[in-house]
Design a protein around this motif. Structure first.
Motif, short mmCIF file in Angstrom:
data_model
loop_
_atom_site.label_atom_id
_atom_site.label_comp_id
_atom_site.label_asym_id
_atom_site.label_seq_id
_atom_site.Cartn_x
_atom_site.Cartn_y
_atom_site.Cartn_z
N MET A 82 43.72 -9.30 -4.54
CA MET A 82 43.16 -8.56 -3.41
C MET A 82 41.64 -8.62 -3.36
SD MET A 82 45.64 -5.22 -3.07
CE MET A 82 45.36 -4.60 -4.72
N GLN A 83 41.03 -9.40 -4.26
CA GLN A 83 39.58 -9.58 -4.28
C GLN A 83 38.84 -8.25 -4.45
OE1 GLN A 83 38.11 -12.62 -4.49
NE2 GLN A 83 40.18 -13.41 -4.52
N GLN A 374 42.66 -15.63 0.44
CA GLN A 374 41.65 -14.60 0.22
C GLN A 374 40.74 -15.02 -0.94
OE1 GLN A 374 41.73 -11.63 2.38
NE2 GLN A 374 42.92 -13.25 3.31
N GLU A 379 37.33 -12.96 2.91
CA GLU A 379 38.54 -12.15 2.88
C GLU A 379 38.60 -11.32 4.15
OE1 GLU A 379 38.15 -9.19 -0.29
OE2 GLU A 379 36.05 -9.81 -0.42
N LYS A 440 45.23 -4.56 3.01
CA LYS A 440 44.76 -4.98 1.69
C LYS A 440 45.91 -5.08 0.71
CE LYS A 440 41.02 -6.16 -0.53
NZ LYS A 440 40.28 -7.37 -0.11
N LEU A 441 46.82 -4.11 0.72
CA LEU A 441 47.97 -4.16 -0.17
C LEU A 441 48.91 -5.31 0.19
CD1 LEU A 441 48.78 -0.35 -0.48
CD2 LEU A 441 47.86 -1.84 -2.26
N GLU A 443 48.08 -8.14 1.03
CA GLU A 443 47.57 -9.38 0.43
C GLU A 443 48.31 -9.68 -0.87
OE1 GLU A 443 43.39 -9.03 -0.01
OE2 GLU A 443 42.99 -8.77 2.12
N LEU A 444 48.61 -8.64 -1.65
CA LEU A 444 49.35 -8.83 -2.89
C LEU A 444 50.78 -9.26 -2.60
CD1 LEU A 444 49.43 -8.62 -5.96
CD2 LEU A 444 49.98 -6.20 -5.71
#
Length: 482
Positions: A82-83, A374, A379, A440-441, A443-444
């Motif tokens: 998630m950077q 990302q 991102e 953002k979550l 992305e995982l």
């Protein structure tokens, strides 16, 4: 291999597995605020080397460290995907400390504690102190100059004097002085003091000295500006001036601390963490087993990261509107120009598209920003990315479109040409959301499913003179047929 070799190889494997984090520090340490980073890393490495014997002379490692190491490895995986740079960089010293606990027990943990705690001064989470430091600097400098008979007015970040105006921005808060000063005080406390009370006093005095030195710097600049009618060259370049004040203050502090150091030595070394008496030497088989267990527990997260990341992506970006059939009465065409000064303020996108939809009456502008993978600085959710400047957003809210069974994020943006109505949403791994936190979550989740593409979709239309109701209806119509 000897016990020493097992311990060394285990620690080397831990650090090697986290190499993306190690590489990421360079960008941080080349910035002005954290330019001390390589000095911190060097001192931490030396302290770790000095404590190396304690890692195989301690008692049996603690099994409690194994779930901690497993959790840290998985946290590193999530933060790297998630950077969240500050998180996965913060995991590094914590992982080394937990690894030492698993390999050598409490004596090993205490042996590496100076190195790992000092390393935190090179991790970029200290920006949380900018606000308080800035406010204190403004308050103190603005009031102290009045003691010199200078009329000063404090307004927000500004200190106004008859000769001109000083802006005490975030860069003038003295964060770099605060970090370096507290680091020097902590290093001095570890190296030359033995009692915890003396150590804590030294750290507190060093932090206070750094803050006061910055107050002196800013106050001095205001006085110089007043005396020279804002013409002195120092007002344009004053970093060296600040470090001179800082250096003088800390030379004086360390000279005064020599007395505390002598008294501290006379009172014994009962709570010295670094020089504590070693326990019995463990057997070679015990060292090998606990080194492998500690290393293996942490490596679960990095192994998932490298193995899954090596798999090919399963899906790319969404199809472009040009590739779809025209949706009567709407027609679409590429467009770089628009009648208002607004575009999404998102940087680092791999691909940027812009189209215009029209039904002969109204024009709707369609922006799509695509992030194939990302990366730090490239991102979808992170850094300065935003739909518009906060000062330009008159209103913003999630809007549920009941008839379309979906939610968009609605923003009313004020431009020089008039208000612009924007509907936008995120698409990460093929899943749409209007929540930045959920995006953002995702992305995982997209990484695990090997669908890493993230996109921003934005539809914008200039509001008419009678308001935005008709334009909102046009947006709804376009989304309904699309």
């Amino acid at each position: 291999m000897s016990p020493r070799m097992w311990v060394g190889v285990s620690l080397g494997a831990v650090l090697a597995a986290l190499w993306p984090t190690l590489l990421s520090f360079h960008d941080v340490w080349t910035s002005y605020t954290y330019s001390h980073g390589y000095l911190v890393a060097g001192l931490s490495a030396w302290l770790l080397w000095r404590a190396r014997a304690r890692l195989w002379e301690g008692d049996a490692g603690r099994n409690l460290a194994l779930p901690i190491l497993l959790a840290l490895g998985l946290l590193w995986l999530a933060a790297t995907v998630m950077q969240l740079r500050v998180v996965h960089q913060g995991v590094l010293p914590l992982a080394v400390a937990a690894w030492a606990l698993g390999v050598a027990g409490p004596p090993g943990f205490r042996a590496v504690l100076p190195a790992t705690s000092l390393f935190l001064f090179a991790v970029p989470f200290w920006e949380v102190f900018i606000g308080p430091l800035q406010q204190l600097t403004i308050l103190v400098s603005g009031n102290v100059v009045r003691l010199f008979g200078i009329q000063a007015e404090i307004s927000g970040e500004l200190v106004r004097i008859p000769s001109g105006t000083f802006e005490v921005a975030g860069t003038c808060a003295g964060l770099n002085f605060f970090i370096v000063g507290t680091f020097l005080g902590t290093a001095y406390a570890y190296l030359f003091l033995n009692r915890w009370r003396s150590r804590l006093a030294m750290v507190a005095l060093a932090a206070a000295t750094a803050v006061v030195a910055n107050w002196v710097r800013v106050t001095g600049l205001v006085v110089i500006g007043h005396v020279t009618e804002m013409t002195h060259d120092l007002l344009q370049s004053h970093q060296t001036y600040g470090w001179v004040i800082f250096s003088v203050a800390f030379v004086l502090l360390f000279w005064l601390m020599r007395g505390l150091e002598r008294r501290d030595r006379k009172r014994g070394q009962g709570d010295d963490l670094v020089r504590a008496r070693p326990g019995p030497l463990p057997e070679e088989g015990v060292v090998r087993r606990r080194a492998l267990l500690a290393c293996g527990a942490l490596l679960v997260g990095p192994l998932i990261y490298f193995v899954v990341g090596a798999l090919p992506a399963r899906a790319g970006a969404s199809p472009a509107p040009e590739a779809t059939e025209a949706m009567d009465p709407w027609r679409v065409a590429p467009s770089d120009a628009r009648p208002f000064d607004w575009r999404p303020e998102f940087g680092g996108a791999g691909v940027e598209h812009a189209w215009v939809w029209t039904n002969g009456t109204v024009e709707i502008y369609h922006d799509r920003l695509v992030y194939p993978e990302q990366r730090q600085g490239a991102e979808l959710i992170g850094g300065p990315n935003r739909i518009a400047e906060a000062s330009a957003i008159a209103a913003e809210r999630p809007t549920w479109l009941r008839d379309l069974d979906r939610t968009v994020r609605e923003a009313l943006i004020m431009t020089p040409e008039g208000p612009v109505l924007v509907w936008y949403w995120y698409r990460v791994g093929g899943v749409e959301t209007v929540s930045p936190a959920w995006a953002k979550l995702l992305e995982l989740w997209g990484f695990v499913r090997r669908r890493p593409v993230a996109e921003l979709e934005a539809l914008s239309v200039a509001c008419g003179t009678d308001g935005c109701e008709e334009d909102a209806a046009a947006l709804r119509e376009l989304m309904e047929v699309g």
